[in-house]
Scaffold this motif. Structure first.
Motif, PDB file in Angstrom:
ATOM      1  N   PHE A   5      43.567  37.486  49.527  1.00  0.00           N
ATOM      2  CA  PHE A   5      45.001  37.733  49.306  1.00  0.00           C
ATOM      3  C   PHE A   5      45.831  37.399  50.540  1.00  0.00           C
ATOM      4  N   ARG A  20      37.924  44.797  34.588  1.00  0.00           N
ATOM      5  CA  ARG A  20      38.343  43.990  35.742  1.00  0.00           C
ATOM      6  C   ARG A  20      37.169  43.924  36.707  1.00  0.00           C
ATOM      7  N   LYS A  71      43.453  33.347  38.205  1.00  0.00           N
ATOM      8  CA  LYS A  71      44.762  33.868  37.796  1.00  0.00           C
ATOM      9  C   LYS A  71      45.854  33.329  38.705  1.00  0.00           C
ATOM     10  N   ARG A  79      40.330  36.481  40.356  1.00  0.00           N
ATOM     11  CA  ARG A  79      41.646  36.533  41.011  1.00  0.00           C
ATOM     12  C   ARG A  79      42.174  35.126  41.297  1.00  0.00           C
ATOM     13  N   HIS A 100      49.577  36.774  38.004  1.00  0.00           N
ATOM     14  CA  HIS A 100      49.358  37.716  39.090  1.00  0.00           C
ATOM     15  C   HIS A 100      48.862  36.967  40.294  1.00  0.00           C
ATOM     16  N   TYR A 101      49.009  37.543  41.448  1.00  0.00           N
ATOM     17  CA  TYR A 101      48.384  37.041  42.672  1.00  0.00           C
ATOM     18  C   TYR A 101      48.881  35.661  43.083  1.00  0.00           C
ATOM     19  N   LEU A 115      39.650  43.293  47.655  1.00  0.00           N
ATOM     20  CA  LEU A 115      39.879  43.055  46.224  1.00  0.00           C
ATOM     21  C   LEU A 115      40.025  44.397  45.532  1.00  0.00           C
ATOM     22  N   PRO A 159      50.558  38.416  45.447  1.00  0.00           N
ATOM     23  CA  PRO A 159      49.182  38.787  45.806  1.00  0.00           C
ATOM     24  C   PRO A 159      49.119  40.236  46.290  1.00  0.00           C
ATOM     25  N   SER A 160      48.036  40.931  45.983  1.00  0.00           N
ATOM     26  CA  SER A 160      47.896  42.331  46.400  1.00  0.00           C
ATOM     27  C   SER A 160      47.903  42.432  47.928  1.00  0.00           C
TER      28      SER A 160
END
Ligand code: AMP
Ligand code: MG
Length: 348
Positions: free
Chosen positions: A305, A197, A339, A336, A236-237, A181, A152-153
């Protein structure tokens, strides 16, 4: 490598510390810094070796291009091969801020920064520390999110430390990121602008400035075309546990989640629930994570996140999450979350 960790107050920026960080960028090093979206991992965008270091530190696939961060509109003009008039309209409306524009590049930005593409992604962040760092470095700063690839970012400096300590020169701790985000990416390199995105600059906000903007068809989970932003095709994430999204009306969702939690428990798996302040009372699990308020979706974006990372820290094997609206910032949140869940969603 020893990673230097420094604290900067974004309301009272220490210019000596920012110059030190700027010097690292000029010398081809890596500095993680806060932005209004997520923490970025910055390097001199014009230096191919510095860009390569970003990929190595993150374990990022080399075909996934970086976003170039600027602090003046003229810097976009300087690196673009051609600039459509909408670039200026969008910049006037949303820069500095959480919007990235993709334009055709000239020779000033190397292919190492753009993952081999002839286009470049550019953003002007509004965070005062990010802006001060770009200025102090006297460079344009290539920066993807400052997480290890796939995680996660990062929305706090502690997240960056978890992933990149010992691999980069400096981490600037400027507190929690306001939005949480990543930026909205808009491709201006083709005839029609397309959102590659979704982010906090919503389709509705863009429509108000430049008319109807479509969403990249490759983003739909069942699409057979590839997403146009190379990074959107990767998993991702994702937390380490199995994340499942449950969609439907509040009561039906809560009933389903309560029974899923009971099922997990029966087979000895540690399960958690992701819900909102408004729906919290509907659950009887002992592991409940409140992600924000339905009445204010920006609070959900802000926490998303950090909550996903917390799931790893606390070692959950099954994670059941409510779903969120598909409009406004909800589009980006669901992009997000889906994903992160590998598109595992059930309707009740
Ligand atoms: P990150 O900064 O980690 O959020 O990742 C940047 C995102 O921007 C990734 O999804 C990239 O694939 C995308 N991106 C960067 N440059 C381009 C470009 N020239 N064309 C399309 N997508 C891009
Ligand atoms: Mg990223």
């Amino acid at each position: 490598m020893d990673t230097k960790y420094i604290l900067i107050d974004n309301k009272n920026i220490d210019s000596a510390l920012i110059s030190e960080a700027g010097q690292i960028i000029r010398n081809g090093g890596l500095v993680a810094f806060p932005t209004e979206t997520v923490y970025g991992l910055g390097a001199d965008a014009a230096n191919p070796d510095a860009s390569r270091k970003i990929y190595a530190a993150k374990g990022r696939p080399s075909d996934n291009p970086l976003i170039v961060h600027i602090c003046e509109f003229s810097q976009l003009e300087d690196i673009a091969e051609e600039l459509p008039p909408v670039a200026r309209e969008l910049s006037d409306a949303f820069w500095p801020g959480p919007m990235t524009l993709i334009v055709k590049k000239n020779e000033k930005i190397p292919y190492e920064t753009t993952g081999g593409l002839d286009t470049v992604a550019v953003r002007m962040p509004s965070d005062p520390i990010a802006a001060a760092l770009i200025r102090a470095s006297e460079r344009l700063i290539a920066a993807p999110s400052a997480n290890a690839s796939g995680r996660p970012s990062p929305t706090r400096a502690s997240h960056v430390k978890e992933d990149l300590d010992g691999k980069i020169d400096m981490i600037i701790d400027g507190g929690e990121c306001g939005l949480g985000l990543e930026s909205t990416i808009i491709d201006l390199s083709d005839e029609e602008p397309v959102i590659l995105r979704p982010g906090c600059i919503t389709p509705e906000m863009l429509n108000n400035v430049i008319g109807k903007v479509s969403l990249d068809k490759g983003l739909a989970p069942d699409s057979d075309t590839r997403p146009k932003a190379p990074g959107m095709k990767y998993r991702h994430y994702a937390p380490k546990g199995k994340l499942l999204i449950i969609e439907g009306n509040d009561m039906a969702v809560a009933d389903k989640i309560n029974s899923l939690v009971a099922g997990s428990k029966q087979v000895g798996r540690k399960a958690a629930v992701i819900c909102t302040e408004e729906t919290r009372g509907l659950y009887d699990s002992e592991h409940i994570y409140i992600i924000g308020r339905r009445s204010d979706e920006s609070s959900i974006a802000h926490n998303l996140f950090a909550v996903l990372r917390k799931m790893d820290e606390d070692g959950f094997e099954d994670i059941y999450s409510e779903s969120f609206s598909g409009a406004g910032v909800g589009t980006a949140i669901m992009n997000r979350l889906l994903k992160a869940a590998g598109h595992q969603i059930i309707e009740v």
